[in-house]
Design a protein around this motif. Structure first.
Motif, mmCIF file in Angstrom:
data_model
loop_
_atom_site.group_PDB
_atom_site.id
_atom_site.type_symbol
_atom_site.label_atom_id
_atom_site.label_comp_id
_atom_site.label_asym_id
_atom_site.label_seq_id
_atom_site.Cartn_x
_atom_site.Cartn_y
_atom_site.Cartn_z
ATOM 1 N N ALA A 1 3.945 -10.632 5.273
ATOM 2 C CA ALA A 1 4.002 -11.925 4.597
ATOM 3 C C ALA A 1 2.649 -12.229 3.939
ATOM 4 C CB ALA A 1 4.382 -13.014 5.587
ATOM 5 N N LYS A 2 1.596 -11.982 4.669
ATOM 6 C CA LYS A 2 0.246 -12.299 4.211
ATOM 7 C C LYS A 2 -0.133 -11.465 2.981
ATOM 8 C CE LYS A 2 -3.817 -14.222 5.614
ATOM 9 N NZ LYS A 2 -4.044 -15.596 6.079
ATOM 10 N N LEU A 3 0.264 -10.167 3.052
ATOM 11 C CA LEU A 3 -0.125 -9.262 1.975
ATOM 12 C C LEU A 3 0.942 -9.185 0.881
ATOM 13 C CD1 LEU A 3 -1.531 -6.377 4.212
ATOM 14 C CD2 LEU A 3 -2.863 -8.046 2.923
ATOM 15 N N ASN A 4 2.004 -9.973 1.100
ATOM 16 C CA ASN A 4 3.099 -10.013 0.136
ATOM 17 C C ASN A 4 3.706 -8.620 -0.086
ATOM 18 O OD1 ASN A 4 4.807 -11.430 -1.430
ATOM 19 N ND2 ASN A 4 3.510 -11.381 -3.285
ATOM 20 N N LEU A 5 3.996 -7.945 1.039
ATOM 21 C CA LEU A 5 4.550 -6.586 0.959
ATOM 22 C C LEU A 5 6.053 -6.605 1.238
ATOM 23 C CD1 LEU A 5 1.781 -4.617 2.900
ATOM 24 C CD2 LEU A 5 2.183 -4.611 0.421
ATOM 25 N N LYS A 6 6.781 -5.766 0.519
ATOM 26 C CA LYS A 6 8.219 -5.615 0.741
ATOM 27 C C LYS A 6 8.523 -4.138 0.940
ATOM 28 C CE LYS A 6 9.685 -9.737 -1.666
ATOM 29 N NZ LYS A 6 8.302 -10.219 -1.874
ATOM 30 N N ILE A 7 9.740 -3.843 1.330
ATOM 31 C CA ILE A 7 10.115 -2.436 1.469
ATOM 32 C C ILE A 7 10.018 -1.800 0.088
ATOM 33 C CG2 ILE A 7 11.995 -0.842 2.067
ATOM 34 C CD1 ILE A 7 13.029 -3.163 3.912
ATOM 35 N N GLY A 8 9.312 -0.693 0.039
ATOM 36 C CA GLY A 8 9.139 -0.009 -1.245
ATOM 37 C C GLY A 8 7.851 -0.371 -1.965
ATOM 38 N N SER A 9 7.133 -1.432 -1.456
ATOM 39 C CA SER A 9 5.865 -1.816 -2.082
ATOM 40 C C SER A 9 4.841 -0.682 -1.967
ATOM 41 C CB SER A 9 5.284 -3.051 -1.396
ATOM 42 O OG SER A 9 6.140 -4.142 -1.516
ATOM 43 N N LYS A 10 3.944 -0.622 -2.951
ATOM 44 C CA LYS A 10 2.860 0.358 -2.886
ATOM 45 C C LYS A 10 1.564 -0.391 -2.599
ATOM 46 C CE LYS A 10 5.280 3.860 -5.022
ATOM 47 N NZ LYS A 10 6.435 4.222 -4.242
ATOM 48 N N GLN B 1 0.892 -8.771 19.138
ATOM 49 C CA GLN B 1 -0.125 -8.386 18.154
ATOM 50 C C GLN B 1 0.408 -7.368 17.159
ATOM 51 O OE1 GLN B 1 -3.062 -7.267 20.988
ATOM 52 N NE2 GLN B 1 -4.146 -9.230 20.821
ATOM 53 N N ASP B 2 1.543 -6.735 17.481
ATOM 54 C CA ASP B 2 2.151 -5.761 16.575
ATOM 55 C C ASP B 2 2.453 -6.389 15.210
ATOM 56 O OD1 ASP B 2 2.039 -4.037 18.676
ATOM 57 O OD2 ASP B 2 4.158 -4.218 19.227
ATOM 58 N N ASP B 3 2.676 -7.735 15.192
ATOM 59 C CA ASP B 3 3.028 -8.413 13.945
ATOM 60 C C ASP B 3 1.921 -8.324 12.896
ATOM 61 O OD1 ASP B 3 5.385 -9.091 15.072
ATOM 62 O OD2 ASP B 3 4.844 -11.168 15.547
ATOM 63 N N GLN B 4 0.698 -8.085 13.359
ATOM 64 C CA GLN B 4 -0.466 -8.142 12.458
ATOM 65 C C GLN B 4 -0.842 -6.769 11.890
ATOM 66 O OE1 GLN B 4 -2.289 -11.261 12.587
ATOM 67 N NE2 GLN B 4 -1.044 -12.139 14.243
ATOM 68 N N LEU B 5 -0.083 -5.735 12.263
ATOM 69 C CA LEU B 5 -0.564 -4.368 12.024
ATOM 70 C C LEU B 5 0.009 -3.703 10.785
ATOM 71 C CD1 LEU B 5 -0.222 -2.856 15.622
ATOM 72 C CD2 LEU B 5 -2.320 -3.667 14.515
ATOM 73 N N LEU B 6 -0.782 -2.729 10.307
ATOM 74 C CA LEU B 6 -0.219 -1.692 9.442
ATOM 75 C C LEU B 6 -0.099 -0.465 10.336
ATOM 76 C CD1 LEU B 6 -2.484 -1.935 6.221
ATOM 77 C CD2 LEU B 6 -0.302 -3.088 6.671
ATOM 78 N N ILE B 7 1.056 0.178 10.321
ATOM 79 C CA ILE B 7 1.253 1.318 11.219
ATOM 80 C C ILE B 7 1.472 2.574 10.381
ATOM 81 C CG2 ILE B 7 2.675 2.277 13.071
ATOM 82 C CD1 ILE B 7 3.455 -0.864 13.470
ATOM 83 N N GLY B 8 0.603 3.514 10.599
ATOM 84 C CA GLY B 8 0.697 4.757 9.842
ATOM 85 C C GLY B 8 0.499 5.955 10.743
ATOM 86 N N SER B 9 0.406 7.135 10.140
ATOM 87 C CA SER B 9 0.303 8.320 10.988
ATOM 88 C C SER B 9 -1.126 8.477 11.522
ATOM 89 C CB SER B 9 0.706 9.569 10.198
ATOM 90 O OG SER B 9 -0.375 10.028 9.439
#
Lengths: 385, 235
Positions: free
Chosen positions: A158-167, A187-195
């Motif tokens: 929401a904060k970063l205005n990201l949607k599915i498919g956003s770059k 706290q998981d709500d605040q994360l970016l999760i990557g490899s």
């Protein structure tokens, strides 16, 4: 013609009395069976959760300073210690004595990155393991599969205005958002999760991880022993067990079990009283008949055997029916008590135990009536009515 | 030595209020093969006499020897064995077990014997045939007439081939014609060598006995032989 013939014919003729006896014992046995199978199923339910949901051992870097963080509130703005866990050391976890109880080892690296001038926490994980371990995560879209895909926490999206498919671009590298987490309240709500490898590269922490979650297989495997074993092989790591929730649950279940055993004992006692009173009535009603048996040469022991044979037959029937009724009752009640779908086991051992229990209670309650019958005066049979 | 020797037999019933002498001093010798009728008005001690003879009621004094076995020196369990091996009971009002068939009722005295069921059935069928009821094997008592029930009771008394049959008012609840039929059957059995002691207050039965003892207030008031025993003559 044997004693059995007399016993069975008598039971056949006095159907309503027999039905009364069976029901009296059946209720007691069914109660025991219901409570036992219910608490077994609930234990299995909890074990199932333990095996499938989340970690119960947490590995963090050993810190010499006291933590300044509690419940998500961090003082002083320093939450990440400069020390990290060496990823290569983690294979040692599988060398501990109870290694077969370990179902998953999930390392992660944490660090802050900048996205569109916003500071945000990036968590690098072993993608497959993490999504398998965190069954409570609901991902809208797809889990990340490659190094340049991300799953984004609800608040962060929401904060970063990201949607599915956003770059989005992090440190000059382009990433695609494949999924957004439903709100977890954590706290998981605040994360970016990557490899993990990507995050290690972006955060400049090659070969190190910030924390490791370990899932042990079962509720009753020795978690505290395993904590000690892991601490031994990884001396620079803080190893803690997260078992408070489970312990509370198991404690509640133990209380339920004790309570149900007490209830079952009372119901069984009432069942035994029903058998006692009914058998006593039956013996008094059959005074003349028993007198005839005695006059015809039955010993006292034969009379006792005859009465006990009748109650044994009734008890075995009540035990079997009690088992069936108890299992059906469990099946009816279980969906309301267990959160997870638990399969009910139709165990022949429990059926056998139910019949044995009924037999013991039935025969114990009939013993005095049988003895009383054997002491009746046989001259009663010869007296005119 | 006679088949049965009763010496100085007495029975007193005690209660808080008073003492009732049911039997005074009875001395009696009964020969093998006799058909003894014990008669007397009610309260004369007939039933007490039969209960004591049957090993069901301990006498206050005296003793009973059957084939030299002192009945009341046996333990109560041994007396049960004695009843099974030596006695056949024919009770007043038949005393059949209502939920057992005619055949099963007859097999009752064999129920606790360790012989094959097949053999028990054969023995039961044999005695039921002897009393003329081979066509009623599977009937329950309430499906039989009074006379038939009495026959089942007699068959039950005979099934273990006891040396002695004790009968308590066997014709008490039967009409005259059936009573005569049943008494005829007892007489036939006696003529085949069966020793029978029968308690009755019915005078019409008296001609069937070869010896009649009349009790009055617990004592023998009369002891008479109607006909001399064939066996006794031969002896």
């Amino acid at each position: 013609m044997k004693l059995e013939t007399i016993a069975f014919n008598n039971l056949r003729r006095r159907k309503s009395r027999m039905a009364f006896l069976v029901v009296g014992l059946l209720i007691g046995v069914a109660t025991v069976v219901t409570l036992v199978s219910l608490s077994n199923a609930l234990t299995a339910d909890i074990q199932h959760k333990m095996e499938n949901f989340g970690a119960n051992i947490l590995l963090t870097p050993r810190s010499d300073t006291l933590s300044l963080s509690y419940g998500g509130i961090t003082l002083g703005g320093v939450s990440i210690d400069s020390r990290e866990i060496v990823q290569a050391d983690l294979v040692k976890i599988h060398t501990i004595k109870n290694s077969r109880n370990i179902s998953a080892v999930a390392p992660k690296v944490l660090g802050a990155v900048t996205v569109d001038n916003e500071r945000v926490m990036l968590m690098g994980v072993e993608l497959d393991k993490e999504f398998h371990l965190k069954k409570w995560w609901t991902i809208n879209g797809e889990p990340a599969k490659t190094d340049h895909q991300l799953v984004v926490g609800n608040t962060a999206a929401a904060k970063l205005n990201l949607k599915i498919g956003s770059k989005l671009t992090i440190s000059g590298e382009l990433f695609e958002v494949t999924g957004i987490l439903d709100k977890t309240g954590s706290q998981d709500d605040q994360l970016l999760i990557g490899s993990l490898p990507t995050a290690q590269r972006l955060l400049n922490k090659p070969g190190t991880v910030s924390l490791v979650e370990v899932a042990a297989l079962c509720s009753d495997c020795p978690v505290s022993d395993m904590v000690n074993q892991i601490a031994e092989v990884l001396p620079n790591v803080e190893v803690r067990a997260i078992q408070q929730v489970v312990k509370t649950r198991m404690h509640a279940l133990d209380q339920f079990r004790t309570f149900s055993l007490a209830i079952a004992a009372i119901v069984l006692l009432i069942g035994a009283l029903v058998v006692f009173v009914t058998m006593m009535g039956s013996v008094n009603e059959r005074t003349r008949e028993i007198g005839i048996f005695r006059a015809l040469g039955f010993r006292r022991g034969h009379v006792v055997r005859l009465i006990l044979m009748e109650s044994a037959a009734v008890s075995l029937l009540a035990g079997l029916l009690g088992y069936l009724v108890g299992m059906l009752a469990t099946q009816a009640v279980l969906p309301f008590m267990a959160e997870h779908q638990v399969a009910l086991h139709w165990s022949p051992v429990l059926a056998g135990l139910a019949m044995l229990l009924a037999l013991l209670v039935g025969c114990a309650a009939s013993f005095y009536p049988a003895l009383h019958a054997s002491r009746l005066d046989p001259t009663e049979a010869l007296r005119a009515l | 030595m006679s088949f049965i020797e009763i010496e100085n037999l007495g029975k007193t019933f005690c209660s808080d209020a008073d003492t009732v002498v049911a039997l005074g001093q009875i001395d009696l010798k009964i020969e093998d093969g006799s058909f003894l009728g014990v008669m007397g008005p009610s309260g004369s001690g007939k039933s007490t006499f039969l209960s004591i003879m049957g090993g069901l009621c301990h006498p206050s004094e005296g003793k009973i020897l059957v084939e030299e076995i002192d009945l009341y020196r046996l333990s109560s369990e041994k007396r049960a064995d004695f009843r099974r091996e030596y006695l056949g009971f024919v009770f007043q009002s038949f005393n059949l077990i209502p939920y057992l068939t005619a055949q099963e009722n007859v097999m009752l005295p064999l129920a606790v014997k360790k012989i094959p069921v097949k053999q028990k059935k054969a023995l039961a069928n044999q005695v039921l045939e002897r009393v003329g009821l081979s066509h009623r094997l599977t009937h329950l008592p309430n499906q039989l007439s009074g006379g038939e029930q009495e026959r089942v009771a007699i068959a039950r008394a005979l099934v273990n081939s006891p040396p002695l049959i004790l009968a308590d008012e066997p014709t008490g609840s039967l009409d005259t014609a059936t009573s005569q039929e049943i008494m005829g059957l007892f007489q036939e059995l006696n003529e085949e060598g069966q020793t029978i002691i029968m308690v009755t207050h019915n005078d019409e039965n008296r001609p069937y006995f070869d010896r009649t003892v009349i009790l009055r207030d617990g004592n023998i008031a009369e002891d008479s032989n109607r006909r001399p025993k064939v066996v006794a003559q031969a002896g």
